[in-house]
Enzyme design. Structure first.
Site, PDB file in Angstrom:
ATOM      1  N   SER A 151      50.438  68.966  31.090  1.00 16.23           N
ATOM      2  CA  SER A 151      49.265  69.064  32.356  1.00 16.23           C
ATOM      3  C   SER A 151      48.076  69.652  31.733  1.00 16.23           C
ATOM      4  O   SER A 151      48.462  70.739  31.063  1.00 16.23           O
ATOM      5  CB  SER A 151      49.816  69.353  33.696  1.00 16.23           C
ATOM      6  OG  SER A 151      48.543  69.428  34.482  1.00 16.23           O
ATOM      7  N   TYR A 174      53.996  75.065  38.784  1.00 14.18           N
ATOM      8  CA  TYR A 174      53.546  73.827  38.387  1.00 14.18           C
ATOM      9  C   TYR A 174      52.844  74.390  36.740  1.00 14.18           C
ATOM     10  O   TYR A 174      53.340  73.763  35.934  1.00 14.18           O
ATOM     11  CB  TYR A 174      52.455  73.188  38.898  1.00 14.18           C
ATOM     12  CG  TYR A 174      52.426  71.626  38.371  1.00 14.18           C
ATOM     13  CD1 TYR A 174      53.099  70.727  38.178  1.00 14.18           C
ATOM     14  CD2 TYR A 174      51.010  71.412  37.935  1.00 14.18           C
ATOM     15  CE1 TYR A 174      52.850  69.509  37.676  1.00 14.18           C
ATOM     16  CE2 TYR A 174      50.674  70.266  37.363  1.00 14.18           C
ATOM     17  CZ  TYR A 174      51.633  69.335  37.155  1.00 14.18           C
ATOM     18  OH  TYR A 174      51.190  68.080  36.575  1.00 14.18           O
TER      19      TYR A 174
HETATM   20  N1  LIG Z   1      49.316  62.987  38.860  1.00  8.83           N
HETATM   21  C1  LIG Z   1      48.393  63.803  38.082  1.00  8.83           C
HETATM   22  O1  LIG Z   1      47.349  63.837  38.220  1.00  8.83           O
HETATM   23  C2  LIG Z   1      48.985  64.367  36.973  1.00  8.83           C
HETATM   24  C3  LIG Z   1      48.080  65.264  36.058  1.00  8.83           C
HETATM   25  C4  LIG Z   1      48.863  66.038  34.898  1.00  8.83           C
HETATM   26  C5  LIG Z   1      50.194  65.627  34.500  1.00  8.83           C
HETATM   27  N2  LIG Z   1      50.882  65.046  35.151  1.00  8.83           N
HETATM   28  C6  LIG Z   1      52.286  64.796  34.858  1.00  8.83           C
HETATM   29  O2  LIG Z   1      52.527  63.428  34.787  1.00  8.83           O
HETATM   30  C7  LIG Z   1      53.849  63.237  35.121  1.00  8.83           C
HETATM   31  C8  LIG Z   1      54.083  61.933  36.093  1.00  8.83           C
HETATM   32  O3  LIG Z   1      53.359  62.420  37.050  1.00  8.83           O
HETATM   33  P1  LIG Z   1      53.060  61.602  38.607  1.00  8.83           P
HETATM   34  O4  LIG Z   1      51.842  62.021  39.269  1.00  8.83           O
HETATM   35  O5  LIG Z   1      53.371  60.077  37.909  1.00  8.83           O
HETATM   36  O6  LIG Z   1      54.243  62.134  39.445  1.00  8.83           O
HETATM   37  P2  LIG Z   1      54.948  61.493  40.530  1.00  8.83           P
HETATM   38  O7  LIG Z   1      55.688  62.474  41.390  1.00  8.83           O
HETATM   39  O8  LIG Z   1      54.072  60.410  41.292  1.00  8.83           O
HETATM   40  O9  LIG Z   1      56.205  61.014  39.761  1.00  8.83           O
HETATM   41  C9  LIG Z   1      57.094  61.474  39.043  1.00  8.83           C
HETATM   42  C10 LIG Z   1      58.619  60.848  38.937  1.00  8.83           C
HETATM   43  O10 LIG Z   1      59.440  61.733  38.891  1.00  8.83           O
HETATM   44  C11 LIG Z   1      60.516  61.192  39.519  1.00  8.83           C
HETATM   45  N3  LIG Z   1      61.634  62.355  39.987  1.00  8.83           N
HETATM   46  C12 LIG Z   1      60.980  63.361  40.860  1.00  8.83           C
HETATM   47  N4  LIG Z   1      62.194  63.906  41.140  1.00  8.83           N
HETATM   48  C13 LIG Z   1      63.228  63.841  40.254  1.00  8.83           C
HETATM   49  C14 LIG Z   1      64.542  64.195  40.047  1.00  8.83           C
HETATM   50  N5  LIG Z   1      65.012  65.156  40.798  1.00  8.83           N
HETATM   51  N6  LIG Z   1      65.189  63.457  39.035  1.00  8.83           N
HETATM   52  C15 LIG Z   1      64.677  62.421  38.379  1.00  8.83           C
HETATM   53  N7  LIG Z   1      63.348  62.048  38.553  1.00  8.83           N
HETATM   54  C16 LIG Z   1      62.628  62.543  39.612  1.00  8.83           C
HETATM   55  C17 LIG Z   1      59.850  60.578  40.708  1.00  8.83           C
HETATM   56  O11 LIG Z   1      60.779  59.933  41.502  1.00  8.83           O
HETATM   57  C18 LIG Z   1      58.692  59.971  40.248  1.00  8.83           C
HETATM   58  O12 LIG Z   1      58.992  58.899  39.845  1.00  8.83           O
HETATM   59  C19 LIG Z   1      54.494  64.617  35.523  1.00  8.83           C
HETATM   60  O13 LIG Z   1      55.076  65.249  34.360  1.00  8.83           O
HETATM   61  C20 LIG Z   1      53.282  65.301  36.046  1.00  8.83           C
HETATM   62  O14 LIG Z   1      53.318  66.658  35.858  1.00  8.83           O
HETATM   63  C21 LIG Z   1      50.459  64.306  36.203  1.00  8.83           C
END
Ligand SMILES: NC(=O)c1ccc[n+]([C@@H]2O[C@H](COP(=O)([O-])OP(=O)(O)OC[C@H]3O[C@@H](n4cnc5c(N)ncnc54)[C@H](O)[C@@H]3O)[C@@H](O)[C@H]2O)c1
Length: 262
Positions: A151, A174
């Protein structure tokens, strides 16, 4: 550019958090290059639905495997469920700033050790454990590649002014775990070379109906002038998974509209 460099035909990828909003797009992008995919997530129904949709759209083999990566047992169970070869591992599952874990995305003074440990387990230990246990399988591939999702908050600190007047937060755990992912990527890239390449990408904030005040501030601080969409990450995941990036390892690619450039 030779198009076949991006082809993933004959390869197979595991995407964790693959039923989530970003994970499902990453899996879809890989499948669009002919890659078979394994969608892993906590909810079995959501994994199977996401896999079926991808198989329909791209004619690849796609399966769902439910797994809870919060514990070592869950991580090991997922490894044991991956039958057959594996070429690409995408470590995407994480607690993000919007996950409803108590004591997590709350003001700093209220953040708890328990929430920090949970986030460490899912965001950092699980990618470590999956990489360690799946490395022998990935090393058998002609193009073994691990892609960790970090991130912007793994490479720069938070600007808390962004969140003023909103219910949003930016937990210490985070940034700490996402920074850990950057260093884990460097570590793995050297110990798994030359058979497996290991890279990360660092997404900028994805537009998901955040408060207008937040979005306006965020966009002003982004050189490209907008928040990300999930589709903005299709290119980087295909590039890092494929032979198009065959001489790249140990790197974290910021895909953030320039957020971290100033
Ligand atoms: N959304 C953003 O703005 C953003 C920005 C930078 C980085 N990211 C990174 O992108 C990735 C995806 O983010 P997102 O926003 O789609 O997240 P999200 O929370 O919407 O989705 C994450 C997924 O991980 C799964 N998950 C949660 N707990 C779990 C567990 N115990 N075991 C297995 N799976 C599990 C959830 O069910 C979900 O499908 C993450 O690594 C996040 O840090 C997101």
């Amino acid at each position: 550019m030779n198009e076949s460099l991006f082809s993933l035909r004959g390869r197979r990828a595991l995407v964790t958090g693959g039923a989530g909003p970003l994970g499902s797009v990453l899996a879809d992008a890989l499948a669009g290059q002919g890659c078979d995919v394994i969608i892993s997530d906590v909810n079995a129904g959501a994994c199977n639905d996401a896999a079926a949709a991808i198989a329909d759209r791209h004619g690849v083999n796609a399966i769902g495997i439910a797994s809870d990566l919060l514990s070592s047992e869950g991580t090991t169970r997922l490894v044991e469920s991956v039958d057959g070869p594996l070429d690409v591992l995408v470590n995407n599952a994480a607690f993000t700033g919007t996950s409803g874990v108590p004591g997590y995305a709350v003001p700093f003074e209220e953040q708890s050790d328990e929430a920090f440990e949970l986030a460490s387990s899912l965001n950092l230990r699980a990618p470590f454990s999956l990489a360690r246990q799946l490395a022998p399988k990935l090393a058998q591939s002609p193009g073994g590649s691990i892609i960790n999702v970090s991130s912007i908050y793994g490479i720069v600190g938070p600007n808390m002014g962004l969140y003023e007047g909103t219910r949003m937060g930016n937990p210490a755990a985070y940034g700490a775990t996402k920074g850990g992912v950057v260093q884990l990527t460097r570590y793995l890239s050297t110990v798994l070379a030359p058979k497996v390449r290991v890279n990360a990408f660092a997404p900028g904030g994805i537009a998901r109906g955040q408060a207008d005040s937040f979005t306006e501030r965020y966009e002003k601080l982004t050189p490209l002038g907008r928040m990300a969409t999930e589709d903005d990450f299709r290119g980087v995941v295909v590039w890092l998974a494929s032979d198009a990036s065959r001489y790249v390892t140990g790197q974290t690619i910021a895909v953030d509209g320039g957020w971290s450039a100033w």
